[in-house]
Design a protein around this motif. Structure first.
Motif, PDB file in Angstrom:
ATOM      1  N   ILE C  55      40.462  52.365  36.783  1.00  0.00           N
ATOM      2  CA  ILE C  55      40.247  51.699  38.065  1.00  0.00           C
ATOM      3  C   ILE C  55      41.592  51.201  38.571  1.00  0.00           C
ATOM      4  O   ILE C  55      42.309  50.484  37.859  1.00  0.00           O
ATOM      5  CB  ILE C  55      39.273  50.508  37.934  1.00  0.00           C
ATOM      6  CG1 ILE C  55      37.951  50.966  37.317  1.00  0.00           C
ATOM      7  CG2 ILE C  55      39.019  49.885  39.302  1.00  0.00           C
ATOM      8  CD1 ILE C  55      36.893  49.886  37.229  1.00  0.00           C
ATOM      9  N   GLN C 210      32.146  48.187  36.556  1.00  0.00           N
ATOM     10  CA  GLN C 210      32.794  48.411  35.253  1.00  0.00           C
ATOM     11  C   GLN C 210      31.948  49.270  34.335  1.00  0.00           C
ATOM     12  O   GLN C 210      32.438  50.221  33.722  1.00  0.00           O
ATOM     13  CB  GLN C 210      33.007  47.077  34.537  1.00  0.00           C
ATOM     14  CG  GLN C 210      33.826  46.102  35.315  1.00  0.00           C
ATOM     15  CD  GLN C 210      34.880  45.450  34.437  1.00  0.00           C
ATOM     16  OE1 GLN C 210      35.303  46.051  33.456  1.00  0.00           O
ATOM     17  NE2 GLN C 210      35.307  44.270  34.795  1.00  0.00           N
ATOM     18  N   HIS C 225      41.313  42.467  48.963  1.00  0.00           N
ATOM     19  CA  HIS C 225      42.322  41.434  49.228  1.00  0.00           C
ATOM     20  C   HIS C 225      42.206  40.332  48.175  1.00  0.00           C
ATOM     21  O   HIS C 225      43.012  39.428  48.146  1.00  0.00           O
ATOM     22  CB  HIS C 225      42.114  40.858  50.620  1.00  0.00           C
ATOM     23  CG  HIS C 225      40.879  40.020  50.720  1.00  0.00           C
ATOM     24  ND1 HIS C 225      39.631  40.545  50.971  1.00  0.00           N
ATOM     25  CD2 HIS C 225      40.700  38.695  50.542  1.00  0.00           C
ATOM     26  CE1 HIS C 225      38.746  39.566  50.960  1.00  0.00           C
ATOM     27  NE2 HIS C 225      39.344  38.443  50.704  1.00  0.00           N
ATOM     28  N   SER C 228      41.722  37.831  42.408  1.00  0.00           N
ATOM     29  CA  SER C 228      40.952  37.420  41.229  1.00  0.00           C
ATOM     30  C   SER C 228      40.006  38.535  40.794  1.00  0.00           C
ATOM     31  O   SER C 228      39.899  38.847  39.612  1.00  0.00           O
ATOM     32  CB  SER C 228      40.147  36.160  41.540  1.00  0.00           C
ATOM     33  OG  SER C 228      40.992  35.163  42.028  1.00  0.00           O
ATOM     34  N   ARG C 231      41.937  41.311  39.214  1.00  0.00           N
ATOM     35  CA  ARG C 231      42.382  41.037  37.843  1.00  0.00           C
ATOM     36  C   ARG C 231      41.279  41.342  36.825  1.00  0.00           C
ATOM     37  O   ARG C 231      41.539  41.859  35.748  1.00  0.00           O
ATOM     38  CB  ARG C 231      42.789  39.566  37.714  1.00  0.00           C
ATOM     39  CG  ARG C 231      43.409  39.255  36.382  1.00  0.00           C
ATOM     40  CD  ARG C 231      43.888  37.836  36.320  1.00  0.00           C
ATOM     41  NE  ARG C 231      44.921  37.696  35.285  1.00  0.00           N
ATOM     42  CZ  ARG C 231      45.558  36.568  35.046  1.00  0.00           C
ATOM     43  NH1 ARG C 231      45.297  35.505  35.770  1.00  0.00           N
ATOM     44  NH2 ARG C 231      46.462  36.516  34.098  1.00  0.00           N
ATOM     45  N   SER C 232      40.037  41.034  37.192  1.00  0.00           N
ATOM     46  CA  SER C 232      38.932  41.248  36.256  1.00  0.00           C
ATOM     47  C   SER C 232      38.472  42.698  36.185  1.00  0.00           C
ATOM     48  O   SER C 232      37.771  43.075  35.269  1.00  0.00           O
ATOM     49  CB  SER C 232      37.727  40.398  36.664  1.00  0.00           C
ATOM     50  OG  SER C 232      38.043  39.048  36.565  1.00  0.00           O
ATOM     51  N   LEU C 233      38.821  43.479  37.183  1.00  0.00           N
ATOM     52  CA  LEU C 233      38.187  44.787  37.318  1.00  0.00           C
ATOM     53  C   LEU C 233      39.120  45.980  37.102  1.00  0.00           C
ATOM     54  O   LEU C 233      38.671  47.034  36.686  1.00  0.00           O
ATOM     55  CB  LEU C 233      37.550  44.871  38.720  1.00  0.00           C
ATOM     56  CG  LEU C 233      36.776  46.116  39.087  1.00  0.00           C
ATOM     57  CD1 LEU C 233      35.566  46.266  38.180  1.00  0.00           C
ATOM     58  CD2 LEU C 233      36.318  46.045  40.533  1.00  0.00           C
ATOM     59  N   THR C 234      40.406  45.821  37.378  1.00  0.00           N
ATOM     60  CA  THR C 234      41.250  47.019  37.460  1.00  0.00           C
ATOM     61  C   THR C 234      42.191  47.162  36.261  1.00  0.00           C
ATOM     62  O   THR C 234      42.507  46.199  35.562  1.00  0.00           O
ATOM     63  CB  THR C 234      42.098  47.000  38.739  1.00  0.00           C
ATOM     64  OG1 THR C 234      42.980  45.887  38.689  1.00  0.00           O
ATOM     65  CG2 THR C 234      41.224  46.884  39.968  1.00  0.00           C
ATOM     66  N   GLU C 252      47.931  43.389  34.267  1.00  0.00           N
ATOM     67  CA  GLU C 252      48.460  42.159  33.693  1.00  0.00           C
ATOM     68  C   GLU C 252      49.943  41.990  33.988  1.00  0.00           C
ATOM     69  O   GLU C 252      50.435  40.875  34.123  1.00  0.00           O
ATOM     70  CB  GLU C 252      48.159  42.077  32.195  1.00  0.00           C
ATOM     71  CG  GLU C 252      46.882  41.313  31.871  1.00  0.00           C
ATOM     72  CD  GLU C 252      46.623  40.085  32.745  1.00  0.00           C
ATOM     73  OE1 GLU C 252      45.626  40.106  33.477  1.00  0.00           O
ATOM     74  OE2 GLU C 252      47.391  39.109  32.730  1.00  0.00           O
ATOM     75  N   SER C 265      54.037  35.910  46.545  1.00  0.00           N
ATOM     76  CA  SER C 265      53.414  35.003  47.511  1.00  0.00           C
ATOM     77  C   SER C 265      51.892  35.176  47.490  1.00  0.00           C
ATOM     78  O   SER C 265      51.152  34.212  47.667  1.00  0.00           O
ATOM     79  CB  SER C 265      53.988  35.205  48.911  1.00  0.00           C
ATOM     80  OG  SER C 265      53.367  36.289  49.547  1.00  0.00           O
ATOM     81  N   LEU C 266      51.442  36.421  47.257  1.00  0.00           N
ATOM     82  CA  LEU C 266      49.989  36.643  47.132  1.00  0.00           C
ATOM     83  C   LEU C 266      49.433  35.906  45.923  1.00  0.00           C
ATOM     84  O   LEU C 266      48.415  35.234  45.989  1.00  0.00           O
ATOM     85  CB  LEU C 266      49.692  38.131  46.954  1.00  0.00           C
ATOM     86  CG  LEU C 266      49.482  38.993  48.186  1.00  0.00           C
ATOM     87  CD1 LEU C 266      49.105  40.400  47.743  1.00  0.00           C
ATOM     88  CD2 LEU C 266      48.416  38.426  49.092  1.00  0.00           C
ATOM     89  N   ALA C 269      49.207  32.226  46.301  1.00  0.00           N
ATOM     90  CA  ALA C 269      48.186  31.734  47.230  1.00  0.00           C
ATOM     91  C   ALA C 269      46.802  31.618  46.588  1.00  0.00           C
ATOM     92  O   ALA C 269      45.906  31.027  47.172  1.00  0.00           O
ATOM     93  CB  ALA C 269      48.106  32.657  48.439  1.00  0.00           C
ATOM     94  N   ILE C 270      46.632  32.187  45.392  1.00  0.00           N
ATOM     95  CA  ILE C 270      45.324  32.090  44.736  1.00  0.00           C
ATOM     96  C   ILE C 270      45.040  30.622  44.414  1.00  0.00           C
ATOM     97  O   ILE C 270      45.857  29.956  43.803  1.00  0.00           O
ATOM     98  CB  ILE C 270      45.301  32.903  43.417  1.00  0.00           C
ATOM     99  CG1 ILE C 270      45.621  34.363  43.685  1.00  0.00           C
ATOM    100  CG2 ILE C 270      43.946  32.772  42.731  1.00  0.00           C
ATOM    101  CD1 ILE C 270      45.778  35.175  42.412  1.00  0.00           C
ATOM    102  N   PRO C 271      43.871  30.115  44.837  1.00  0.00           N
ATOM    103  CA  PRO C 271      43.563  28.726  44.522  1.00  0.00           C
ATOM    104  C   PRO C 271      43.553  28.502  43.013  1.00  0.00           C
ATOM    105  O   PRO C 271      43.047  29.332  42.260  1.00  0.00           O
ATOM    106  CB  PRO C 271      42.156  28.527  45.105  1.00  0.00           C
ATOM    107  CG  PRO C 271      41.984  29.606  46.104  1.00  0.00           C
ATOM    108  CD  PRO C 271      42.804  30.749  45.623  1.00  0.00           C
ATOM    109  N   VAL C 272      44.117  27.393  42.590  1.00  0.00           N
ATOM    110  CA  VAL C 272      44.173  27.085  41.163  1.00  0.00           C
ATOM    111  C   VAL C 272      42.901  26.345  40.779  1.00  0.00           C
ATOM    112  O   VAL C 272      42.543  25.353  41.396  1.00  0.00           O
ATOM    113  CB  VAL C 272      45.420  26.233  40.854  1.00  0.00           C
ATOM    114  CG1 VAL C 272      45.456  25.869  39.378  1.00  0.00           C
ATOM    115  CG2 VAL C 272      46.673  26.986  41.250  1.00  0.00           C
TER     116      VAL C 272
END
Lengths: 326, 310, 328
Positions: C55, C210, C225, C228, C231-234, C252, C265-266, C269-272
């Motif tokens: 993926i 998956q 876009h 998150s 990260r879990s899927l690809t 990773e 920058s992307l 921008a992910i909310p922590v």
């Protein structure tokens, strides 16, 4: 407007909202109680149909009635009972005491008027400022929301701006009468990732600077983690859990909160299956008997199916509606 | 904006050109001609002379070009049914009652329809809304000649308040104008209601409420302005659309307007008059759409000020 | 025998290759006399390899060209330059009939599955439709397979006689996936299939993709876009910015060792998800990001590299590419 000093800036007790339609009665909100004080930041998190938006629309009486039917033991903003408020009181509260920003900035502005005209209109409605001064004020507000060329934006029509820019302008408009509380209904969902982070930071900065109350309505736990002090988790038209934000993330009490936290993607390293919540959200036209979450809950037992748990205190500052806790 | 208007003008001209050819060809493909044997048997020789005199023996495209060259100078030839005058003269005489009838009908019907539609949209699912829907549905489904007959029956025959036909003194105008006004009234009640409801359901109306604006200001300053945009586009074409409806009204009330000549020109195979009327109608329709497009663009900032930044 | 060899050879090839594809849209504006032609390069000179049984995430914001890229791979938008190779086969110039055959091997799922499902058909008809179009099997066979697929995507057989409007967003997305996979394609292009879904349902659909990918050894191009989800899927990620790939690496690596400023920058921008962290962020505009070019020394690169003032996509490790200028 100065009446009896209110206990809280916003207090909601036993709010019920239903919509009567062709397919019968849809119970969107079933007994929600919330409160907010000056300068406080409350996050309401829930999935679509949980009743989070409807609750806030009801607080400002923005639902058309009919079809909406609203009842509450108490529904007060700045000491004024909203369900019985006069037209002038309601006008003074909306935009004056409490402002609201919405999910899709592209459809939130009247396409026929410029940004400036729409901000000026808000200022003049509440304060009767002369047009010229109101325009200067609008310019100042656009600078405050960090718009680079405010003069140009002031004379632009909504369709000429990007989503992020429009949401900034919406925030400027919402702030124009120095409200004591801002309701933000999924304000970043329609925006790009990086713009989303910028708008959140902007809202947070302004809230702290102005000492304003903030109600952040979102489906995104990340947004909650970044903006809220206190959190209410909603599901099936009810509050499942309410607690300080740290407690929600570190020691959630309700199985739904736990399941929601576990299902957020991107937490673990690398590719892998997520912890999913089986099934789907309850149908608001025929909610299940008992706890609304029981059909999807891994811990549900006979009690959960037959009767609905009340919110009970877990600690001094937190409460959850689950039979397991009582 | 000017460029847009020019482009529209070019496309409308092309449309008109195509329509004029279609009309011309259609008229010529109708079987039978004015000098056919039947009521007026003519000798072959006389017939040929008549054909030559009216230019009917020339190739089709020459006939078309001749005709259009004349039409540009308002020379539509001589009407067969009234050879004593020109087609232009006859139309010049007949259009005044039609204009009075149509103009007053639209002037009465449009504002009433808009008011009804507005009231219906603002008081949705109340008796006003049901009344407006009933009026609109009846107005659009009951043919205007039935309405006309009912009016005559009620006001002329039973109540005997108003004359049933004729033109002349203004008293005679009332019934045909009422009959005529039902069309724009129904159309506008329907469109206004739909446009207002559409606008009222837009998220920005909720935002305006959340801003604390009064309901009155929201309706008059914002909702009407937004709803007017689609309404404007309907206005001019509808204005003319009702003109075709006037054919029946004029025929029933015996109004000596364009409509009655339209009917008689078809009955008598009066090519010159019929074609002139059809061409005029075509050009008026083309102009009506042109005007409403330009007005739409002018009212709508999304077109007036070009595309967005994205 | 020969056929088996050819098939074997084609199995060696990547599932999907985009070779230097680009798309230029022409916008016309201005008046009749003063016509302006503006060329917008939505995608420029893009190379992408989707390996078999994997993926790949294609990440970017609106206007980055990621959706245009997906549409070009399917040839629903014609590229202005470059080649598309499906299992090694150049499909760029295929005619209608050949393309129909090729589409059997490459299917798509969109974000808004409601508008992509015909409201007049039952779910079993919708799922069986691709079989009908490609003339596969008899009526009863098609129907049985459709029901089987409904079960495979986690819907009860009884859903077969329902209509799309009776379903929730997540259920519709399941139907869309069943319809896309019933022909057992080699490649699935998924354009933001989880963006419109609620959190709890999103996880279900991610898991479903998956599982099916594993079972069928599918090759998936996942356009999103949402980092998150990616990260879990690809397995691998390509980051698009202003119509081009600016960084590409194993998932990773992107999350731990991103080099390009836009990628960073992307990620930033992910909310922590930690309320005690609450980072203060510094934002850069698109123009600033465009102006910031990564500069690498030749020694930092994987393999021989010639210095160049122009920025280009260069290899900094066996599996990590970044857009950079190479200093001598």
């Amino acid at each position: 407007m100065t009446r009896l000093s209110p206990d809280h800036l916003v207090s909601v007790e036993g709010l019920h909202v239903s919509f009567s339609g062709i397919q019968g009665k849809v119970q969107a909100v079933r007994g929600v109680s919330l409160h907010l004080d000056d300068g406080e930041s409350l996050g309401i998190v829930g999935e679509s149909g949980s009743g989070k938006s409807v609750s806030c629309m009801a607080v400002l009486r923005l639902l058309r009635s009919p079809p909406a039917q609203i009842s509450a033991k108490r529904l007060e903003v700045a000491g004024i009972e909203i369900t019985r408020a006069s037209k002038s009181d309601l006008s003074a509260i909306r935009g004056g005491v409490a402002s609201m920003i919405f999910q899709d900035p592209m459809t939130a502005m009247d396409p026929c008027y410029t940004i400036g005209q729409q901000i000026v209109e808000t200022i003049r409605t509440h304060r009767g400022t002369p047009r010229r001064r109101a325009r200067e004020e609008a310019l100042r507000l656009l600078k405050k929301v960090q718009i680079a060329s405010p003069e140009a934006i002031l004379d632009s029509f909504p369709h000429q701006l990007s989503g992020g820019m429009l949401q900034r302008a919406m925030i400027a408009m919402a702030l124009s009468c120095r409200p004591r509380v801002l309701f933000a209904d999924e304000p970043t969902t329609a925006l790009d990732v990086t713009v989303q982070a910028q708008i959140l930071q902007l809202i947070k900065e302004i809230q702290e600077e102005m000492g304003m109350g903030l109600v952040m309505i979102t489906h995104d736990l990340g947004v909650i983690a970044e903006t809220s002090d206190r959190v209410a988790v909603m599901y099936g038209g009810k509050i499942m859990e309410t607690a300080p934000v740290e407690r929600i993330f570190e020691a959630p009490s309700h199985p739904y909160t736990r399941a929601l936290l576990d299902s957020v993607p991107g937490q673990g390293k690398g590719r892998g299956r997520l912890t999913e919540i089986p099934g789907s959200a309850p149908d608001p036209s025929s909610p299940p008997e008992g706890c609304p979450f029981h059909p999807r809950c891994p811990e549900a037992d006979a009690r959960c199916i037959s009767s609905d748990p009340e919110l009970v205190k877990v600690t001094e500052a937190s409460a959850a509606a689950c039979w397991r806790l009582s | 904006m000017l460029g847009y208007a020019l482009r529209r003008l070019v496309s409308v001209s092309v449309t008109f050109f195509v329509v004029s050819i279609i009309i011309f060809l259609m008229m010529h493909s109708i079987p039978g001609g004015p000098f056919d044997a039947g009521e007026m048997p003519l000798t072959q020789e006389v017939r040929q002379r008549m054909m030559a005199q009216y230019g009917l023996d020339q190739p089709l495209y020459v006939q078309y070009l001749n005709y259009m060259w004349g039409a540009i100078r308002l020379d539509f030839g001589v009407p067969f049914q009234s050879p004593g005058e020109t087609v232009a003269g006859l139309i010049g005489r007949a259009w005044i009652p039609s204009l009075v009838l149509g103009g007053l009908g639209v002037l009465v019907g449009t504002p009433l329809g808009m008011l009804l539609g507005m009231a219906a949209a603002l008081r949705r699912n109340t008796w006003i809304d049901y009344l407006a829907s009933a009026v609109a549905t009846l107005g659009l489904t009951v043919p205007v000649f039935v309405t006309s007959m009912l009016l005559i029956l009620l006001f002329s025959v039973w109540l005997n308040w108003l004359p049933s036909s004729g033109w002349g003194e203004p008293k005679r105008w009332i019934l045909p104008i009422i009959a005529y006004a039902t069309i724009p009234l129904a159309t506008y009640a329907r469109y206004t209601r739909a446009a207002m409801l559409d606008t009222l359901s837009k998220p920005f109306v909720t935002v305006l409420r959340a801003k604390g604006l009064s309901e009155r200001r929201i309706v008059f300053q914002h909702v009407l302005r937004n709803s007017a945009i689609p309404l404007v586009t309907v206005f001019f074409p509808m204005f003319l659309g009702t003109a075709t409806g006037s054919i029946f009204v004029e025929a029933i009330f015996r109004v000596p307007g364009l409509g009655s000549f339209f009917v008689s020109s078809i009955e008598t195979r009066d090519y010159p008059l019929e074609m002139a009327l059809m061409l005029i109608l075509a050009i008026l329709f083309a102009l009506a759409y042109l005007l409403s497009d330009i007005l739409y663009a002018w009212l709508n900032p999304r077109i007036r000020f070009g595309g967005g930044s994205e | 025998m020969l056929e088996a060899l050819v098939t074997a050879a084609s199995k060696m090839q990547p599932a999907l290759q985009l070779c230097g594809i680009g798309k230029t849209f022409v916008l016309k504006s201005g008046s009749v006399l003063n016509r302006r032609r503006t060329e917008v390069r939505a995608v420029r000179d893009m190379n992408l390899v989707l390996e078999r049984n994997s993926i790949m995430g294609l990440v970017g914001e609106s206007g980055s060209g990621k959706t245009t890229t997906g549409m070009m791979a399917l040839r629903l938008i014609e590229p202005t330059s470059g080649q598309i190779r499906l299992e090694g086969e150049d499909i760029t110039e295929y005619g209608h009939q050949e393309m129909k055959e090729a589409r059997r091997r490459m299917q798509v799922v969109f974000q808004d599955s409601y508008s992509a499902l015909s409201p007049m058909l039952t779910l079993r008809q919708i799922v069986a439709e691709p079989l009908l179009i490609h003339g596969a099997g008899g009526a009863t066979e098609r129907d049985a397979l459709a029901l089987e697929w409904l079960e495979r995507v986690g819907l009860h057989r009884s859903f077969g006689s329902r209509y799309p409007h009776e379903l929730s967003g997540g259920q519709r997305q399941r139907v869309a996936i069943a319809r896309a996979l019933i022909l057992e394609p080699a490649v699935l292009i998924a354009d933001e299939p989880t963006s419109a879904l609620d959190v709890s349902v999103k996880a279900q659909i991610i898991n479903l993709i998956q599982d099916l990918q594993n079972e069928m050894e599918l090759s998936v191009l996942f356009i999103s876009h949402d980092l998150s989800v990616v990260r879990s899927l690809t397995d691998r990620v390509a980051v698009m910015f202003n119509g081009r790939v600016v960084e590409e690496a194993d998932t990773e690596t992107i999350f731990s060792q991103a080099r390009h400023h836009y990628t960073r920058s992307l990620l930033d921008a992910i909310p922590v998800m930690d309320p005690r962290a609450r980072p203060r962020r510094h934002f850069m505009s698109r123009e600033e990001l465009e102006a910031k070019v990564v500069t690498l020394r030749a020694s930092e690169m994987d393999g021989p590299a010639r210095p160049s003032g122009e920025r280009r996509l260069v290899k900094i490790s066996k599996s990590h590419k970044v857009e950079a200028r190479v200093a001598a």
